[in-house]
Design an enzyme around this catalytic site. Structure first.
Site, PDB file in Angstrom:
ATOM      1  N   CYS A   1      53.090  40.153  41.279  1.00  0.00           N
ATOM      2  CA  CYS A   1      52.361  40.238  40.088  1.00  0.00           C
ATOM      3  C   CYS A   1      52.424  40.294  38.887  1.00  0.00           C
ATOM      4  CB  CYS A   1      51.431  41.511  40.411  1.00  0.00           C
ATOM      5  SG  CYS A   1      50.955  42.113  39.195  1.00  0.00           S
TER       6      CYS A   1
ATOM      7  N   CYS B   1      34.677  48.360  48.397  1.00  0.00           N
ATOM      8  CA  CYS B   1      35.833  48.598  47.324  1.00  0.00           C
ATOM      9  C   CYS B   1      36.742  47.520  46.776  1.00  0.00           C
ATOM     10  CB  CYS B   1      36.717  50.099  47.445  1.00  0.00           C
ATOM     11  SG  CYS B   1      37.295  50.333  46.218  1.00  0.00           S
TER      12      CYS B   1
END
Ligand code: SAM
Ligand code: DTB
Ligand code: SF4
Length: 413
Positions: A130, A205
């Site tokens: 990330c 979700c």
């Protein structure tokens, strides 16, 4: 007679003003008034003059009681407020532990079945590398945590995992990606995942990083029920933890998610070296959102080797529980999720967290990249505590038949 009335009310310690400011005194007030009432009906009053005197006391008392009830309901458990001050919140944090838990339980019981816990299963759909520098995160490309990075999972693999989660008793499937925000090229896959998981009859979700209005709208359109995006900590402490994305950007994402019609899941992490004032600051931000987030995950830092927070001191477990209890009081109708960190909590600690008002957990043996208690362990804990899973009929165990390994009670575990 006035003396009788006054004596009956003061000699036993009844102080009407106190009812205006002290919560939970309704019952005491009622019992004093009932005693007073019975004195009236037992014939202590004999003439008109006495009746006039007593009524001149009785009516103001009734008015005072009504005012007290109104104030009580506005300022206590039942009221949904979006104007909590830092001082209000710190006062809650500083209550004696038992009083705080009692108050949180009252609020919890006013809005939820205290014996129901909602469970969601997490899956990392894109792991590691990330670009963000969140100091707690094993997936940040800024730190060497030895995590094997993975590309975006294939849709089929995601569906397979969702099916398994459903078979194991999960009603919501939460897909997480180690992104700053989803790239346009990834959107078709992500939208496909939402549609397919939704088609299994599960709640959906996702947590994919920052979202603009357009991507929020497309996710909502595809059937995404919840979007998780945490504020993580107080605005003051935030800069110590993340420098590559601002607090304001996080709030903006939450706004986009809400405007697109999705349910907001937003919380934070404790145990990152923050102060109690920071924990209060995080909860202040969350509880002043209007409406409150539907779901509020409270993560206890999972210390991962290679991250800058790997050697952070352990948070006092009571401070963790206080955070749960205060979140419950501030956001009475939100699901408060006992999130990361359960792997190192014993059953007693988790039971206290449920008592403090937590009513959802992540379920399954893995969070995104770190361990979580195994499903059968949670099943056993729920059974011992008489907890039912939301969305699952307790008499129908066909939906969840986790492996039953023999378990022995271990008070030290
Ligand atoms: N990349 C996306 C983002 O940050 O918005 C989504 C995934 S990210 C892993 C989701 C949340 O997990 C973070 O906001 C953080 O609150 C929580 N988290 C990450 N690492 C954690 C850790 N080591 N301990 C506790 N919570 C953690
Ligand atoms: C949240 O607040 N906690 C979950 C979920 N939202 C996505 C993630 C916890 C991650 C813990 C570290 C890991 O497993 O990588
Ligand atoms: Fe990336 Fe999310 Fe981890 Fe931050 S928390 S490094 S944004 S995966």
């Amino acid at each position: 007679m006035f003396r009788l009335a006054a004596t009956s009310c003061t000699s036993r310690g009844f102080n009407p003003a106190r009812t205006l400011i002290v919560c939970g005194e309704r019952a005491v007030f009622h019992s004093k008034l009932t005693a007073f009432h019975s004195q009236l009906s037992q014939g202590y009053l004999v003439d008109d003059h006495e009746v006039t005197v007593i009524m001149s006391f009785y009516i103001p008392v009734l008015l005072l009681m009504t005012a007290a009830m109104t104030l009580h309901s506005v300022h206590s458990s039942n009221a949904i407020r979006h104007d909590w001050t830092r001082a209000d919140i710190l006062a809650l944090f500083n209550m004696p532990f038992n009083d705080l838990l009692f108050r949180a339980q009252q609020v919890h019981r006013d809005h939820f079945d205290p014996n129901q816990v909602q469970v969601s299963t997490l899956l990392s759909i894109k792991t590691g590398a990330c670009p963000e520098d969140c100091k707690y995160c094993p997936q940040s490309g800024h730190y060497n945590t030895g995590l094997e990075k993975e590309k975006l999972l294939e849709v089929e693999k995601v569906i397979e995992e969702a099916r398994a989660a459903k078979a194991n008793g999960s009603t919501r499937f939460c897909m997480g990606a180690a992104w700053r925000s989803p790239a346009e090229k990834d959107m078709p896959y992500v939208l496909h995942m939402v549609r397919e998981v939704k088609a299994l009859g599960m709640e959906t979700c996702m947590t994919l990083g920052m979202l603009d209005g357009d991507k929020s709208a497309r996710l909502a359109e595809a059937g995404l029920d919840y979007y998780n995006h945490n504020l993580d900590t107080s605005p003051e402490y935030y800069g110590e933890i993340i420098t590559t994305r601002t607090y304001a950007e996080r709030l903006e994402t939450l706004e986009n998610v809400r405007s697109a019609g999705m349910k907001v899941c937003s919380g934070g992490i404790v145990g990152m070296g923050e102060t109690q004032n920071d924990r209060a600051g995080l909860l202040q931000q969350l509880s002043n959102l209007n409406p409150h987030p539907d779901s509020v995950p409270i993560n206890n830092l999972v210390k991962v080797e290679g991250t800058p927070l790997e050697n952070e001191a352990e948070l006092d477990p009571f401070d963790f529980l206080r955070t749960i209890a205060v979140a419950r009081i501030l956001m009475p109708k939100s699901y408060v999720r006992l999130s990361a960190g359960r792997e190192t909590m014993n059953d007693q600690m988790q039971a206290l967290a449920f008592m403090a008002g937590a009513n959802s957990v992540f379920y399954g043996d893995k969070l995104l990249t770190t361990p979580n208690p195994a499903a059968h362990q949670d099943q056993q804990l729920f059974a011992r505590l008489g907890i039912n899973q939301t969305g699952i009929n307790p008499k129908d165990n066909s939906i969840h038949t986790p492996n039953k390994e023999p378990q022995f009670y271990n008070a030290c575990a």
